[in-house]
Motif scaffolding. Structure first.
Motif, PDB file in Angstrom:
ATOM      1  N   ARG A 102      -5.778  -6.379   4.526  1.00  0.00           N
ATOM      2  CA  ARG A 102      -6.786  -6.985   3.634  1.00  0.00           C
ATOM      3  C   ARG A 102      -6.112  -7.641   2.429  1.00  0.00           C
ATOM      4  O   ARG A 102      -6.471  -8.751   2.022  1.00  0.00           O
ATOM      5  CB  ARG A 102      -7.768  -5.916   3.180  1.00  0.00           C
ATOM      6  CG  ARG A 102      -8.978  -6.474   2.423  1.00  0.00           C
ATOM      7  CD  ARG A 102      -9.813  -5.362   1.834  1.00  0.00           C
ATOM      8  NE  ARG A 102      -9.143  -4.733   0.709  1.00  0.00           N
ATOM      9  CZ  ARG A 102      -9.130  -5.233  -0.524  1.00  0.00           C
ATOM     10  NH1 ARG A 102      -9.725  -6.390  -0.780  1.00  0.00           N
ATOM     11  NH2 ARG A 102      -8.495  -4.595  -1.489  1.00  0.00           N
ATOM     12  N   ARG A 103      -5.129  -6.947   1.856  1.00  0.00           N
ATOM     13  CA  ARG A 103      -4.439  -7.484   0.693  1.00  0.00           C
ATOM     14  C   ARG A 103      -3.616  -8.716   1.050  1.00  0.00           C
ATOM     15  O   ARG A 103      -3.494  -9.654   0.262  1.00  0.00           O
ATOM     16  CB  ARG A 103      -3.559  -6.399   0.070  1.00  0.00           C
ATOM     17  CG  ARG A 103      -4.345  -5.219  -0.504  1.00  0.00           C
ATOM     18  CD  ARG A 103      -3.437  -4.076  -0.944  1.00  0.00           C
ATOM     19  NE  ARG A 103      -2.707  -4.393  -2.148  1.00  0.00           N
ATOM     20  CZ  ARG A 103      -3.152  -4.208  -3.380  1.00  0.00           C
ATOM     21  NH1 ARG A 103      -4.365  -3.690  -3.576  1.00  0.00           N
ATOM     22  NH2 ARG A 103      -2.423  -4.506  -4.424  1.00  0.00           N
ATOM     23  N   VAL A 133       0.869  -1.180   0.000  1.00  0.00           N
ATOM     24  CA  VAL A 133       0.000   0.000   0.000  1.00  0.00           C
ATOM     25  C   VAL A 133       0.902   1.225   0.000  1.00  0.00           C
ATOM     26  O   VAL A 133       1.924   1.256   0.703  1.00  0.00           O
ATOM     27  CB  VAL A 133      -0.922   0.020   1.237  1.00  0.00           C
ATOM     28  CG1 VAL A 133      -1.663   1.353   1.336  1.00  0.00           C
ATOM     29  CG2 VAL A 133      -1.920  -1.124   1.168  1.00  0.00           C
ATOM     30  N   GLU A 146      -5.835  -1.668   4.811  1.00  0.00           N
ATOM     31  CA  GLU A 146      -5.832  -2.131   3.426  1.00  0.00           C
ATOM     32  C   GLU A 146      -4.694  -3.116   3.191  1.00  0.00           C
ATOM     33  O   GLU A 146      -4.858  -4.107   2.463  1.00  0.00           O
ATOM     34  CB  GLU A 146      -5.708  -0.943   2.479  1.00  0.00           C
ATOM     35  CG  GLU A 146      -5.596  -1.303   1.003  1.00  0.00           C
ATOM     36  CD  GLU A 146      -6.805  -2.048   0.455  1.00  0.00           C
ATOM     37  OE1 GLU A 146      -6.682  -2.656  -0.624  1.00  0.00           O
ATOM     38  OE2 GLU A 146      -7.881  -2.037   1.107  1.00  0.00           O
TER      39      GLU A 146
END
Length: 215
Positions: free
Chosen positions: A211-212, A118, A208
């Motif tokens: 999540r990835r 990210v 994020e």
């Protein structure tokens, strides 16, 4: 550590890391690659947040190299467009576009190139830092979190005049591989966070990244 070197700010949770690189100066790419590689060897992480908030960018070849750290070989990074033929160039994730000597990324662990990523940006992320964010976003290698970046994406030339003055003019503009111009537009984040909420921006980037990593 020296300016331009890796600053692995902290590991906010097991398996996560936050990287804040210094300005993209001459030796910055070799320092980043060597030090990040050592960090990875000591303790690999499941996800990485590349924090480019307030980053002024720096040298073009170093900017291309930083993007290349997280991209497959020969992936498109950026292009320049202008009226003159020599102003139109394509830059890829390859040594001849980011290094004049030996490839500083040659020994980078393969896992680092694939780690869930990210990029955290704000309105002060500019120039070469925008190239990195845009390239990773364009290739769908990373999600971009934060605010729209500054929008500095032009190449300017200075010509000296006979009377002692000088003429400064734009000779080319930077574009993402997909053709989006950075000048005056910047990089639009995938996940927008209010400009006055820096802690939430980092929290959103870490969420994020988790999540990835869980995909």
């Amino acid at each position: 550590r020296a300016q331009g070197a890796l600053r692995l700010g902290f590991r906010p949770a097991p398996g996560q890391a936050v990287l804040r690189p210094g300005p993209f100066q001459e030796r910055a790419l070799a320092q980043l690659a060597a030090q990040l590689g050592r960090e990875w060897t000591q303790q690999p992480f499941d996800s990485l947040v590349l924090d480019l908030r307030g980053h002024p960018g720096g040298l073009l070849d170093v900017s291309i190299g930083v993007a290349a750290m997280f991209l497959p070989a020969d992936a498109p990074v950026m292009k320049t467009v202008g009226r003159l033929p020599e102003a139109n160039q394509h830059f890829l994730a390859r040594p001849q576009d980011y290094s004049r000597r030996d490839d500083p990324l040659a020994r980078l662990p393969a896992g680092l190139r694939a780690v869930p990523l990210v990029v955290l940006v704000d309105e002060h992320t500019a120039s070469g830092a925008e190239i990195v964010a845009a390239a990773l976003q364009d290739y769908r290698r990373a999600a971009v979190v934060g605010q729209r970046t500054y929008g500095r994406g032009s190449i300017q030339t200075v010509r000296l005049l006979p009377d002692g003055g000088a003429l400064k003019y734009t000779t080319a503009l930077w574009e993402t591989p997909s053709g989006v111009r950075l000048e005056g537009r910047g990089v639009t984040p995938d996940i927008a966070v209010a400009a006055d909420d820096a802690p939430r921006a980092l929290d959103a980037a870490l969420a994020e990244a988790r999540r990835r990593a869980a995909r």
